[in-house]
Write a protein that holds these residues in place. Structure first.
Motif, mmCIF file in Angstrom:
data_model
loop_
_atom_site.group_PDB
_atom_site.id
_atom_site.type_symbol
_atom_site.label_atom_id
_atom_site.label_comp_id
_atom_site.label_asym_id
_atom_site.label_seq_id
_atom_site.Cartn_x
_atom_site.Cartn_y
_atom_site.Cartn_z
ATOM 1 N N ASP A 34 0.848 -1.195 0.000
ATOM 2 C CA ASP A 34 0.000 0.000 0.000
ATOM 3 C C ASP A 34 0.884 1.246 0.000
ATOM 4 O OD1 ASP A 34 -1.942 -1.909 0.349
ATOM 5 O OD2 ASP A 34 -2.733 -1.098 2.221
ATOM 6 N N PRO A 35 1.311 1.704 -1.158
ATOM 7 C CA PRO A 35 2.230 2.843 -1.193
ATOM 8 C C PRO A 35 1.515 4.189 -1.051
ATOM 9 C CG PRO A 35 1.880 1.990 -3.400
ATOM 10 C CD PRO A 35 1.132 1.082 -2.481
ATOM 11 N N HIS A 36 0.928 4.419 0.135
ATOM 12 C CA HIS A 36 0.291 5.724 0.327
ATOM 13 C C HIS A 36 1.317 6.733 0.838
ATOM 14 C CE1 HIS A 36 -0.015 4.857 4.634
ATOM 15 N NE2 HIS A 36 -0.707 3.756 4.359
ATOM 16 N N ALA A 37 0.921 7.973 0.801
ATOM 17 C CA ALA A 37 1.883 9.059 1.016
ATOM 18 C C ALA A 37 2.572 8.965 2.375
ATOM 19 C CB ALA A 37 1.165 10.404 0.872
ATOM 20 N N ALA A 38 1.837 8.592 3.420
ATOM 21 C CA ALA A 38 2.438 8.550 4.758
ATOM 22 C C ALA A 38 3.532 7.501 4.843
ATOM 23 C CB ALA A 38 1.354 8.273 5.795
ATOM 24 N N LEU A 39 3.352 6.359 4.182
ATOM 25 C CA LEU A 39 4.384 5.331 4.212
ATOM 26 C C LEU A 39 5.607 5.734 3.393
ATOM 27 C CD1 LEU A 39 2.423 1.957 4.096
ATOM 28 C CD2 LEU A 39 4.079 2.670 5.825
ATOM 29 N N LEU A 40 5.370 6.360 2.242
ATOM 30 C CA LEU A 40 6.509 6.849 1.468
ATOM 31 C C LEU A 40 7.329 7.833 2.308
ATOM 32 C CD1 LEU A 40 4.815 7.375 -2.014
ATOM 33 C CD2 LEU A 40 6.482 5.628 -1.429
ATOM 34 N N GLU A 41 6.649 8.709 3.024
ATOM 35 C CA GLU A 41 7.349 9.669 3.878
ATOM 36 C C GLU A 41 8.102 8.947 4.996
ATOM 37 O OE1 GLU A 41 6.423 13.602 6.667
ATOM 38 O OE2 GLU A 41 4.780 12.488 5.715
#
Length: 299
Positions: A34-41
């Motif tokens: 699940d590459p959502h923005a919070a995990l990328l950050e």
């Protein structure tokens, strides 16, 4: 990761049989990508296509050949447009190359030729977006899903039908009465009928999505035994980040717990971006989940 759209896929064994073999080998946990923005950050990656690519390459390396089932969430790729969908193709191809089953979480559901087109997009041997299984929504009528069931059966793939989801808004629809039965109960019975010809020692090819947090609802609606008899693999999202535990699943699902595929995404992905740390986090969840599926659980 490279695409393999031009290659002619070999004929697949039925999905339920392949899933059973994978669970026997790797345990029952389904892990998400699940590459959502919070995990990328959190992984110190930019919220760009390049960051998406780095995230996915790490996740596929960490989970490929380590889990029975890996579940990319299509929405987190689609938000990047065409480049994101291309990356999703690469993720699915990478999992195929590593011999790992993929469950593409797309929750598609429509009628007629539109549903047939969705089926072609994700379940056809010729599609670069083909997965081993997909999630679908039955709330335009269970019969509307027939094109997906038919194509999945012909190509050896699986379909997971939303039945009892864990979001608080769901009960208004899923617990509504249809005659003398709830909508959820009707879906459980329809899936059981679809799996009636499944091999006795394997999962059926049609699964259900039943939230890991809905154990009380299962008990209140008297569905535990019917879920157990459906032979459906039960994808149970909500483990970890949404608050559910393996103990909650065991208590809430009762005799159906042996069919559960506990699904976790953020709880494992938060250990990244180190590949070894991601694998260790997955191992820990698999060890906990082993209690749900004793030896010969499907006999």
């Amino acid at each position: 990761m490279g695409t393999s759209a031009g290659q002619q896929p070999k004929a697949l064994d039925p999905f339920g049989i392949r899933l059973g073999e994978a669970v026997d080998r790797f345990g029952s946990v389904c892990v998400g990508i699940d590459p959502h923005a919070a995990l990328l950050e959190a992984w110190q990656l930019p919220d760009t296509v390049q960051g998406l690519r780095q995230f996915c390459e790490i996740a596929v390396e960490a989970f490929g050949g380590q889990a029975a089932l890996v579940k990319p969430q299509s929405a987190f790729f689609e938000r990047f447009g065409a480049a994101g969908v291309e990356m999703l193709e690469d993720v699915l191809a990478g999992l195929r190359e590593m011999g790992t089953l993929s469950l593409l979480d797309v929750k598609r559901g429509d009628i007629g030729s539109t549903m047939a087109a969705y089926a072609q997009a994700y379940l056809s041997d010729a599609s670069p977006l083909r997965a081993d299984a997909i999630t679908v929504s039955p709330f335009l009528g269970f019969g509307s899903l027939a094109p997906a069931f038919d194509l999945a059966r012909r190509t050896g793939r699986g379909v997971f039908v939303l039945a009892m989801t864990s979001n608080p808004e769901a009960g208004h629809v899923q617990h509504a009465m249809w005659g003398e039965e709830t909508v959820s109960g009707t879906i459980v019975d329809e899936v059981a009928e679809a799996n009636a010809l499944a091999r006795a020692d394997s999962y059926g090819d049609v699964g259900m999505v039943v939230g890991a947090t809905v154990g009380k609802d299962i008990a209140d609606l008297g569905l535990a035994e019917r879920l157990a008899q459906s032979r459906a693999p039960l994808l149970a999202p909500g483990l970890g980040a949404q608050g559910a535990t393996i103990g909650d699943i065991g208590r809430g699902f009762g005799p159906a717990a042996r069919l559960v595929l506990p699904a976790t995404s953020r709880a494992v992905l938060s250990a990244g971006p180190d590949v070894a740390a991601l694998r260790q986090a997955l191992r820990e969840v698999k060890q906990q989940a082993a209690a749900l599926r004793p030896p010969a659980a499907l006999d």
